[in-house]
Design a protein around this motif. Structure first.
Motif, short mmCIF file in Angstrom:
data_model
loop_
_atom_site.label_atom_id
_atom_site.label_comp_id
_atom_site.label_asym_id
_atom_site.label_seq_id
_atom_site.Cartn_x
_atom_site.Cartn_y
_atom_site.Cartn_z
N GLY A 74 80.21 70.71 55.71
CA GLY A 74 79.85 69.58 56.59
C GLY A 74 78.87 69.82 57.59
O GLY A 74 77.96 70.61 57.63
N ARG A 75 78.67 68.78 58.46
CA ARG A 75 77.94 68.86 59.56
C ARG A 75 78.51 68.79 61.11
O ARG A 75 79.48 67.99 61.38
CB ARG A 75 76.78 67.81 59.60
CG ARG A 75 76.22 67.42 58.53
CD ARG A 75 74.93 66.40 58.53
NE ARG A 75 73.73 66.98 59.31
CZ ARG A 75 72.66 66.46 59.51
NH1 ARG A 75 72.62 65.26 59.10
NH2 ARG A 75 71.65 67.16 60.37
N ILE A 76 78.22 69.80 61.84
CA ILE A 76 78.70 70.05 63.03
C ILE A 76 78.12 68.83 64.06
O ILE A 76 76.80 68.85 63.97
CB ILE A 76 78.82 71.21 63.95
CG1 ILE A 76 79.38 72.32 62.98
CG2 ILE A 76 79.14 71.34 65.35
CD1 ILE A 76 79.24 73.83 63.46
N LEU A 77 78.86 67.89 64.76
CA LEU A 77 78.31 67.10 65.57
C LEU A 77 78.20 67.60 66.85
O LEU A 77 79.02 67.86 67.82
CB LEU A 77 79.41 65.91 65.72
CG LEU A 77 79.74 65.35 64.19
CD1 LEU A 77 80.73 64.19 64.24
CD2 LEU A 77 78.53 64.97 63.51
N LYS A 78 76.84 67.75 67.68
CA LYS A 78 76.55 68.24 68.58
C LYS A 78 76.65 67.46 70.10
O LYS A 78 76.76 67.83 71.03
CB LYS A 78 75.11 69.19 68.87
CG LYS A 78 75.00 70.22 67.44
CD LYS A 78 76.15 71.28 67.75
CE LYS A 78 75.60 72.29 68.76
NZ LYS A 78 76.29 73.29 68.63
N SER A 79 76.41 66.22 69.45
CA SER A 79 76.38 65.29 70.55
C SER A 79 77.20 64.05 70.36
O SER A 79 76.62 62.82 70.70
CB SER A 79 74.77 64.81 71.13
OG SER A 79 74.43 64.26 71.93
#
Length: 561
Positions: A74-79
């Motif tokens: 998946g994709r880590i959501l940084k913002s």
């Protein structure tokens, strides 16, 4: 072409769709039916988990299943930003509105929930966990588009299953307790939570039982919308010795840190169960799986949460209160994007619009002066080379008070700049402006509360007169560059006055719009208030919808538009 959704057309639309399918002679098999066309939506929401309250951002938190999905699938959501506390974050997701436009103590009846829209379009809809949407009958899950629900209104003891505030008072109200603990759509339901009250069973176990039941009874041709929103690691931090064993064995942190870690590991177990069932039922490849916290972790007497490296905590507008950890996964997130952090802004109401777009449903808000605020993130989330997302700016905060005279705690983010207006903290709540270490024991741990020393104003290219202050007074506004200064050490409003003035105008315009659209008279009798829980609800008779005050009127100043 996307279908339009209007709440008053539920029945007519369903009849029309059935008629069209029959007339066209479409004979779909299970394999090529709606399930293959419409995605499954699963959202696992932790409660009060800090930025560093998950394993992929803190090696001392044990969450192997969450870590694996975030890092490898998946994709880590940084913002990713939310409101600064539980209820407005959740309402914002359900309604697609900014938290500042919502009543934090009860959702407006006029706002359709995402679950209502999806249910009307043929989704099976399920809610498990903490509700926090108000006590009115029209705000219960069964009235808000959920086919099934096992829930409690606010926060429950994870061992005794009692809401710590309600307890005996709730039990004395009979039907209210059934509303509080049960799935109201079925009168005879052996899985309803109120039937578990006298059994030695924990809330994580009840959540596990209910998740298994939902998948066991699902119809293969029906797309699923499932919200699993457990009330942990929120207080009370009630755990068993067995849950604590891994944290005692690693010997890291104090008792509060370990308790919160143990509860977070229970969230991780739910993640593992959900992934396993989605894969076993061949649903994973057609699923959008979202995980996040609802707000930052508190660092006060509830103790133990860590928002490292961010400043602040729950109930503040510093990033420690509103920039939450999270990720997206599932088969609908392309493998080409896996492991690539998503750096662009996301705001909680964006999921409303994104999910409707993904499901090919167009929702039209009944009143153009009370619009949906979310933006569609899907194309940006699924593009590994996307460098600028659709969400550029947004107001932050929810109901409260600030120096501009708005009846809201408020701020604004635009690109790399962030302005906030908060009253200076009292001695009792000064911790809300502190930093915490990656291992924290709340206010009992003062070793990380001073200004960090690893970065100076000069390192960031700021003028020499810009200094770090442990206790900022933001009643007249504070300005941060949250891209350069992720720890919000330096208020640069004097060094960047033009930017501050521009951002202040954004806030003032937003406040004016909020006041124009929503009026809540002080004399209005509501079914809930800041501390109105089961006892007062029962005494006020708020179980009867006719005794609850209607929603505040929406004021239209059409001449000004």
């Amino acid at each position: 072409m996307p279908r339009s959704f209007f709440p008053q057309q539920f029945l007519a639309r369903s009849t029309f769709l059935i008629y069209t399918i029959v007339c066209l002679g479409i004979h779909a098999t299970q394999e090529d039916s709606k399930e293959t066309q419409r995605p499954h939506i699963v959202y696992l929401l932790a409660d009060d988990a800090g930025w560093a309250g998950v394993g992929y951002q803190n090696p001392f938190i044990i969450t192997p299943r969450l870590d694996n999905l975030a890092r490898n699938h998946g994709r880590i959501l940084k913002s990713f930003f939310t409101a600064e506390w539980c209820a407005p974050s959740r309402m914002s997701f359900h309604t697609g509105r900014y938290p500042t436009f919502l009543d934090s103590f009860g959702a407006y009846k006029r706002h359709a929930f995402l679950s209502e829209i999806l249910q009307a379009e043929g989704y099976s809809t399920h809610f498990i966990g903490k509700w926090h949407m108000g006590y009115e009958v029209y705000n219960l899950p069964s009235a808000r588009g959920f086919d099934t629900s096992v829930f409690h209104f606010v926060n429950a003891d994870h061992i005794s299953l009692r809401d710590p505030i309600c307890r005996e008072e709730c039990e004395a109200t009979g039907a209210r307790c059934k509303d509080l603990y049960g799935r109201q759509n079925k009168e005879d339901d052996e899985h309803a939570l109120h039937n578990f009250l006298d059994i030695n069973i924990s809330t994580p176990e009840i959540h596990r039982i209910e998740i298994n039941r939902i998948f066991r009874e699902r119809k293969a041709e029906q797309p699923m919308y499932l919200l699993v929103w457990p009330a942990y690691p929120h207080v009370p931090h009630s755990v068993t010795r067995e849950w604590l064993k891994p944290y005692h064995q690693q010997g890291i942190g104090g008792p509060h840190f370990r308790r919160i870690g143990a509860l977070t590991t229970k969230v991780d177990e739910l993640c593992g169960l959900l992934e396993d069932l989605l894969r076993a039922h061949t649903m994973w490849e057609n699923t959008l799986f979202i995980y996040s916290s609802d707000n930052g972790g508190p660092s006060d007497v509830f103790a133990g949460h860590t928002n490292f490296p961010h400043r602040g905590s729950k109930n503040s507008l510093y990033n420690g209160g509103i920039n939450v950890h999270g990720f997206v996964s599932g088969g609908l997130i392309p493998t080409a994007t896996h492991g690539i952090p998503y750096e662009n802004h996301i705001y909680m109401p964006d999921w409303f619009t994104t999910i409707l777009s993904l499901t090919n449903i167009t929702f039209t808000a009944p009143d153009p002066f009370d619009p949906i605020h979310g933006v569609d993130l899907y194309s940006s989330l699924t593009n590994p080379s996307e460098h600028k997302g659709p969400r550029e700016e947004f107001p932050i905060g929810s109901n409260g008070y600030n120096a501009l005279g708005c009846d809201i705690l408020v701020g604004y983010i635009k690109g790399e700049w962030k302005i906030i207006f908060e009253q200076p903290p009292t001695e009792q709540y000064q911790f809300r402006h502190w930093w915490t270490g990656i291992i924290s024991d709340g206010i009992r741990d003062t070793s990380h509360t001073d200004c960090p020393l690893e970065v100076t104003a000069k390192d960031l290219g700021y003028p020499a007169n810009v200094t770090c202050e442990k206790r900022l007074n933001c009643s007249e506004g504070c300005l941060f560059n949250i891209k350069k200064d992720i720890r919000e050490m330096f208020d640069v409003k004097h060094a960047y006055r033009k930017i501050f003035d521009h951002m202040e105008i954004k806030v003032k315009n937003h406040c004016a719009l909020v006041k124009q659209l929503i009026s809540i008279p002080n004399t209005v009798k509501k079914c809930e208030s800041h501390h109105l829980y089961c006892t007062r609800v029962a005494k006020a008779g708020c179980a009867q919808p006719q005794e609850c005050t209607p929603d505040p009127m929406v004021k239209h100043n059409r001449s000004s538009t």
